[in-house]
Scaffold this motif. Structure first.
Motif, PDB file in Angstrom:
ATOM      1  N   SER A  51      34.109  33.988  31.641  1.00  0.00           N
ATOM      2  CA  SER A  51      34.573  32.743  31.031  1.00  0.00           C
ATOM      3  C   SER A  51      34.915  31.733  32.120  1.00  0.00           C
ATOM      4  CB  SER A  51      35.792  33.004  30.145  1.00  0.00           C
ATOM      5  OG  SER A  51      36.940  33.193  30.939  1.00  0.00           O
ATOM      6  N   PHE A  52      34.786  30.481  31.766  1.00  0.00           N
ATOM      7  CA  PHE A  52      35.115  29.391  32.671  1.00  0.00           C
ATOM      8  C   PHE A  52      36.587  29.475  33.074  1.00  0.00           C
ATOM      9  CE2 PHE A  52      34.580  24.583  33.415  1.00  0.00           C
ATOM     10  CZ  PHE A  52      33.824  24.782  34.546  1.00  0.00           C
ATOM     11  N   ASP A  53      37.453  29.843  32.120  1.00  0.00           N
ATOM     12  CA  ASP A  53      38.883  29.971  32.410  1.00  0.00           C
ATOM     13  C   ASP A  53      39.150  31.071  33.436  1.00  0.00           C
ATOM     14  OD1 ASP A  53      39.592  27.887  30.747  1.00  0.00           O
ATOM     15  OD2 ASP A  53      40.029  29.194  29.031  1.00  0.00           O
ATOM     16  N   ASN A  54      38.434  32.200  33.330  1.00  0.00           N
ATOM     17  CA  ASN A  54      38.615  33.283  34.299  1.00  0.00           C
ATOM     18  C   ASN A  54      38.193  32.853  35.704  1.00  0.00           C
ATOM     19  OD1 ASN A  54      39.640  34.996  32.378  1.00  0.00           O
ATOM     20  ND2 ASN A  54      37.739  36.133  32.093  1.00  0.00           N
ATOM     21  N   VAL A  55      37.135  32.082  35.774  1.00  0.00           N
ATOM     22  CA  VAL A  55      36.678  31.585  37.075  1.00  0.00           C
ATOM     23  C   VAL A  55      37.725  30.643  37.668  1.00  0.00           C
ATOM     24  CG1 VAL A  55      34.897  30.267  38.290  1.00  0.00           C
ATOM     25  CG2 VAL A  55      34.242  31.876  36.483  1.00  0.00           C
ATOM     26  N   PHE A  58      40.650  32.592  38.971  1.00  0.00           N
ATOM     27  CA  PHE A  58      40.299  33.187  40.253  1.00  0.00           C
ATOM     28  C   PHE A  58      40.384  32.143  41.363  1.00  0.00           C
ATOM     29  CE2 PHE A  58      36.914  33.945  43.429  1.00  0.00           C
ATOM     30  CZ  PHE A  58      37.466  35.050  44.046  1.00  0.00           C
ATOM     31  N   CYS A  59      39.886  30.946  41.106  1.00  0.00           N
ATOM     32  CA  CYS A  59      39.946  29.877  42.103  1.00  0.00           C
ATOM     33  C   CYS A  59      41.388  29.576  42.491  1.00  0.00           C
ATOM     34  CB  CYS A  59      39.267  28.617  41.579  1.00  0.00           C
ATOM     35  SG  CYS A  59      37.467  28.750  41.476  1.00  0.00           S
ATOM     36  N   ASN A  60      42.269  29.534  41.512  1.00  0.00           N
ATOM     37  CA  ASN A  60      43.687  29.291  41.801  1.00  0.00           C
ATOM     38  C   ASN A  60      44.268  30.403  42.664  1.00  0.00           C
ATOM     39  OD1 ASN A  60      43.751  26.884  40.362  1.00  0.00           O
ATOM     40  ND2 ASN A  60      44.358  27.881  38.468  1.00  0.00           N
TER      41      ASN A  60
END
Length: 155
Positions: A51-55, A58-60
């Motif tokens: 999901s875009f939210d999971n990515v 991870f970036c955070n």
């Protein structure tokens, strides 16, 4: 990468609160990385994009980890090196630029995925994760050399 982390935890764990905290954050980051990349032990049978939210999460975590190194851990290591002679100072002088070179890769990855306006960018995620993984693996090796200095002089 996880096996190297376990070695680091066995070698330096419990010796210094800062080291323990940093290794714990590294473990969390690696788990997120392996989940996103679908790598063992987190691979799934169905091949689908995360999901875009999971990515973005991870970036955070990735940026937080890098920031912690630059603004907390490295400062203590450099201070220890200054107190413990020219050999230690030279090691820090050699390692910090190598570590910093991966920071640009981390920030570029994070910017790409947190500022994206379309989830189509996820089609590039596998290649980007591969490049990022190689970079952070090298970074962890250099950081471990710095952790050895911190452990040697502060435990």
């Amino acid at each position: 990468m996880l096996s190297k982390l376990e070695q680091a935890e066995q070698r330096w764990g419990g010796a210094n609160q800062l080291i323990d905290q940093w290794l714990s954050h590294r473990r969390s980051l690696l788990i997120q990385y392996f989940k996103l990349a679908g790598l063992p032990p987190y691979e799934t049978e169905e091949q689908s994009l995360p999901s875009f939210d999971n990515v973005k999460e991870f970036c955070n975590a990735l940026v937080d980890y890098v920031s912690e190194g630059h603004f907390e851990v490295y400062d203590q290591v450099v201070s220890a090196c200054e107190k413990h002679g020219p050999n230690s100072q030279e090691l820090a002088r050699q390692l910090l630029p190598k570590i910093s070179s991966s920071t640009d890769i981390v920030l570029d990855f994070s910017d790409k995925y947190t500022q994206a306006t379309s989830e189509n960018v996820l089609l590039e995620l596998d290649d980007d994760l591969s490049r990022l993984g190689s970079s952070i693996e090298n970074r962890f090796g250099y950081e471990d050399e710095l952790l050895e200095v911190l452990h040697e002089y502060h435990s």
